[in-house]
Design a protein around this motif. Structure first.
Motif, PDB file in Angstrom:
ATOM      1  N   PRO A  24       0.805  -1.212   0.000  1.00 10.61           N
ATOM      2  CA  PRO A  24       0.000   0.000   0.000  1.00 10.61           C
ATOM      3  C   PRO A  24       0.842   1.267   0.000  1.00 10.61           C
ATOM      4  N   ASN A  26       0.151   5.560  -0.290  1.00 15.54           N
ATOM      5  CA  ASN A  26      -0.691   6.737  -0.477  1.00 15.54           C
ATOM      6  C   ASN A  26      -0.004   7.707  -1.428  1.00 15.54           C
ATOM      7  N   GLN A  99      -6.751  -1.536   1.131  1.00 15.81           N
ATOM      8  CA  GLN A  99      -6.298  -1.334   2.520  1.00 15.81           C
ATOM      9  C   GLN A  99      -7.216  -0.326   3.215  1.00 15.81           C
ATOM     10  N   ARG A 227      -2.148  -6.048   8.204  1.00 16.34           N
ATOM     11  CA  ARG A 227      -0.765  -5.546   8.169  1.00 16.34           C
ATOM     12  C   ARG A 227      -0.340  -5.075   9.559  1.00 16.34           C
ATOM     13  N   ASN A 297       7.714  -7.076   4.134  1.00 14.67           N
ATOM     14  CA  ASN A 297       7.953  -5.800   3.458  1.00 14.67           C
ATOM     15  C   ASN A 297       8.931  -4.966   4.265  1.00 14.67           C
ATOM     16  N   GLY A 299      12.300  -2.468   2.723  1.00 12.67           N
ATOM     17  CA  GLY A 299      13.686  -2.406   2.292  1.00 12.67           C
ATOM     18  C   GLY A 299      14.153  -3.602   1.474  1.00 12.67           C
ATOM     19  N   VAL A 320       7.306  -1.248  -2.257  1.00  8.92           N
ATOM     20  CA  VAL A 320       6.580   0.007  -2.437  1.00  8.92           C
ATOM     21  C   VAL A 320       7.368   0.984  -3.289  1.00  8.92           C
ATOM     22  N   ARG A 321       8.505   1.453  -2.739  1.00 10.21           N
ATOM     23  CA  ARG A 321       9.181   2.537  -3.454  1.00 10.21           C
ATOM     24  C   ARG A 321       9.611   2.124  -4.847  1.00 10.21           C
TER      25      ARG A 321
HETATM   26  C1  LIG Z   1       4.882   7.354  -0.540  1.00  8.66           C
HETATM   27  C2  LIG Z   1       4.576   6.278   0.442  1.00  8.66           C
HETATM   28  C3  LIG Z   1       3.262   6.075   0.850  1.00  8.66           C
HETATM   29  C4  LIG Z   1       2.952   5.042   1.756  1.00  8.66           C
HETATM   30  N1  LIG Z   1       1.640   4.800   2.076  1.00  8.66           N
HETATM   31  C5  LIG Z   1       1.331   3.725   2.829  1.00  8.66           C
HETATM   32  C6  LIG Z   1      -0.031   3.352   3.033  1.00  8.66           C
HETATM   33  O1  LIG Z   1      -0.967   3.968   2.512  1.00  8.66           O
HETATM   34  N2  LIG Z   1      -0.265   2.264   3.814  1.00  8.66           N
HETATM   35  C7  LIG Z   1       0.739   1.522   4.389  1.00  8.66           C
HETATM   36  O2  LIG Z   1       0.458   0.526   5.073  1.00  8.66           O
HETATM   37  N3  LIG Z   1       2.026   1.850   4.195  1.00  8.66           N
HETATM   38  C8  LIG Z   1       2.342   2.904   3.421  1.00  8.66           C
HETATM   39  N4  LIG Z   1       3.658   3.184   3.172  1.00  8.66           N
HETATM   40  C9  LIG Z   1       4.709   2.292   3.695  1.00  8.66           C
HETATM   41  C10 LIG Z   1       5.019   1.227   2.651  1.00  8.66           C
HETATM   42  O3  LIG Z   1       3.900   0.352   2.413  1.00  8.66           O
HETATM   43  C11 LIG Z   1       6.223   0.338   2.998  1.00  8.66           C
HETATM   44  O4  LIG Z   1       5.991  -0.298   4.226  1.00  8.66           O
HETATM   45  C12 LIG Z   1       7.554   1.108   3.042  1.00  8.66           C
HETATM   46  O5  LIG Z   1       7.673   1.989   1.927  1.00  8.66           O
HETATM   47  C13 LIG Z   1       8.747   0.135   3.032  1.00  8.66           C
HETATM   48  O6  LIG Z   1       8.709  -0.682   1.866  1.00  8.66           O
HETATM   49  P1  LIG Z   1       9.735  -0.468   0.643  1.00  8.66           P
HETATM   50  O7  LIG Z   1      11.106  -0.570   1.233  1.00  8.66           O
HETATM   51  O8  LIG Z   1       9.456  -1.560  -0.349  1.00  8.66           O
HETATM   52  O9  LIG Z   1       9.475   0.892   0.065  1.00  8.66           O
HETATM   53  C14 LIG Z   1       3.993   4.228   2.276  1.00  8.66           C
HETATM   54  C15 LIG Z   1       5.317   4.448   1.866  1.00  8.66           C
HETATM   55  C16 LIG Z   1       5.616   5.446   0.958  1.00  8.66           C
HETATM   56  C17 LIG Z   1       7.054   5.622   0.500  1.00  8.66           C
END
Ligand SMILES: Cc1cc2nc3c(=O)[nH]c(=O)nc-3n(C[C@H](O)[C@H](O)[C@H](O)COP(=O)(O)O)c2cc1C
Length: 368
Positions: A24, A26, A99, A227, A297, A299, A320-321
């Motif tokens: 997820p 936002n 979500q 989650r 999830n 990093g 995510v990123r």
């Molecule tokens: C721009 C942005 C928006 C996010 N929005 C949500 C969200 O709506 N719900 C959620 O559970 N986590 C949210 N997260 C956290 C991510 O789901 C994730 O846990 C975090 O980025 C680490 O994962 P990654 O290393 O693959 O980026 C957001 C992260 C980013 C960078």
């Protein structure tokens, strides 16, 4: 490198073609009525090759207010609009869970309706400030929910789950992570209640259990995921015994037979919830306590993701990123193709730029 990530798996009712999940995120591009626009549908459908898409956090209540243009799913206009997103994703061959969440004490005080205070398990403010309608404001000291009000909040989650089902979503994910309302109940620094919803971990998990059961009653356990982010301790949230608390949470959720548990491990610098705290590895204990599928999830890159699945510690990995700028992440991983860099300026809010204009691999690079 073995290619476990590309093997299919069962997740609840769904057959996923691979184990690469879009977590997820936002992006704050909904309309003024907190409903996704056609552009949001386009964005998710561009990423439909993921094993599963999980939507951005969507508020279940008008008392849950974050940044402008963030999503909600408690009104008909929002349900209808998310229905168009689900339809677009399905037409593109994808699978999508919604979500759902409540910000609790993390609600922006300047955006609360009718001058109401944010609500929380206890009247303890989150540390820090939020962007605010007219500039930065401190998080408010929230109003502690009365015991008799808690069923109403559970009902808001139930109705959101029903709305997501009506919208044609394949399921919902309850956002129990990242310092929002459910997490505020789970962790003992933010939950000082003495009424059966606070105290020992069995009491602190009760709100999550009731919310999860309500969603199960609406959709079936095989269409519900949860989650959690045990280690997250920003904004003054935190728990005095993370391992004991979250092993218990995992076991309790396991007894409900939900489709999956989504574990955010150490928090990653550079995300909205940074910084990381020291984190003992919880995953093996959680794997033992929770009998269903586990998505991890936080990093991960492809090599780390392959390793955790190969080791049998997780069934799938969420990114995510990397998904911001690589709509075809599955193809890029499969082909060991270079990953595109994201433009940080367009992460939250705005239009198509930095949202639906990241290109997929060109046919030559994709080997076609
Ligand atoms: C721009 C942005 C928006 C996010 N929005 C949500 C969200 O709506 N719900 C959620 O559970 N986590 C949210 N997260 C956290 C991510 O789901 C994730 O846990 C975090 O980025 C680490 O994962 P990654 O290393 O693959 O980026 C957001 C992260 C980013 C960078």
């Amino acid at each position: 490198m073995s290619k476990q990530l590309f093997s299919s798996m069962k997740l609840g009712r769904l057959d996923l073609p691979n184990r690469i999940i879009m977590a997820p995120m936002n992006r704050a591009r909904c309309d003024a009525g907190r409903a996704p626009t056609d552009m949001v549908g386009e964005y998710y459908s561009q990423r439909a090759s993921a094993g599963l898409l999980i939507t951005e956090a969507s508020s279940v209540s008008r008392l849950s207010q974050s940044r402008p243009n963030a999503s909600a799913i408690y009104q008909d206009n929002q349900v209808e609009a998310w229905g168009r997103v689900a339809e677009t994703v399905h037409a593109a061959g994808g699978r999508i869970f919604q979500q759902i969440y409540h910000l609790g004490r993390k609600s922006d005080p300047s955006r609360m309706p009718d001058g109401l205070l944010p609500v929380a398990p206890s009247a303890i403010a989150a540390k820090g400030e939020v962007a605010g309608l007219n500039g930065p404001v401190d998080f408010a000291v929230p109003r502690a929910l009365e015991t008799g009000e808690i069923p109403d909040v559970v009902e808001e989650f139930r109705l959101a789950a029903r709305g997501a089902g009506k919208a044609g979503m394949d399921g919902i994910e309850i956002h129990g992570a990242n310092a929002y309302l459910v997490d505020q109940f789970l962790k003992d620094k933010s939950n000082r209640r003495v009424d059966g919803y606070g105290g020992d971990v069995a009491a602190r998990v009760r709100f999550l259990m009731e919310v999860t059961q309500a969603a199960i009653d609406e959709l079936g356990a095989d269409r519900v995921g949860v989650r959690i982010s045990p280690h997250l301790s920003v904004d003054g949230i935190g728990d005095s015994d993370v391992a004991a608390t979250f092993t218990h949470v995992a076991g309790a959720l396991g007894s409900l037979g939900i489709a999956y548990l989504h574990l955010v491990e150490a928090v990653v610098p550079g995300t909205p919830q940074a910084p990381a705290v020291g984190s003992e590895p919880l995953l093996p204990g959680i794997r033992k306590a929770f009998p269903g599928a586990i998505i991890v999830n936080g990093g991960y890159d492809q090599a780390k993701a392959e390793a955790v699945v190969e080791a049998g510690l997780a069934d799938a990995v969420a990114f995510v990123r990397l998904y911001i700028s690589n709509p075809d992440l599955v193809d890029r991983f499969r082909l060991d193709a270079p990953l595109a860099e994201a433009d940080a300026a367009t992460t939250h809010g705005g239009g198509a730029k930095g949202y639906i204009d990241y290109p997929v691999l060109q046919p030559a690079a994709a080997g076609e």
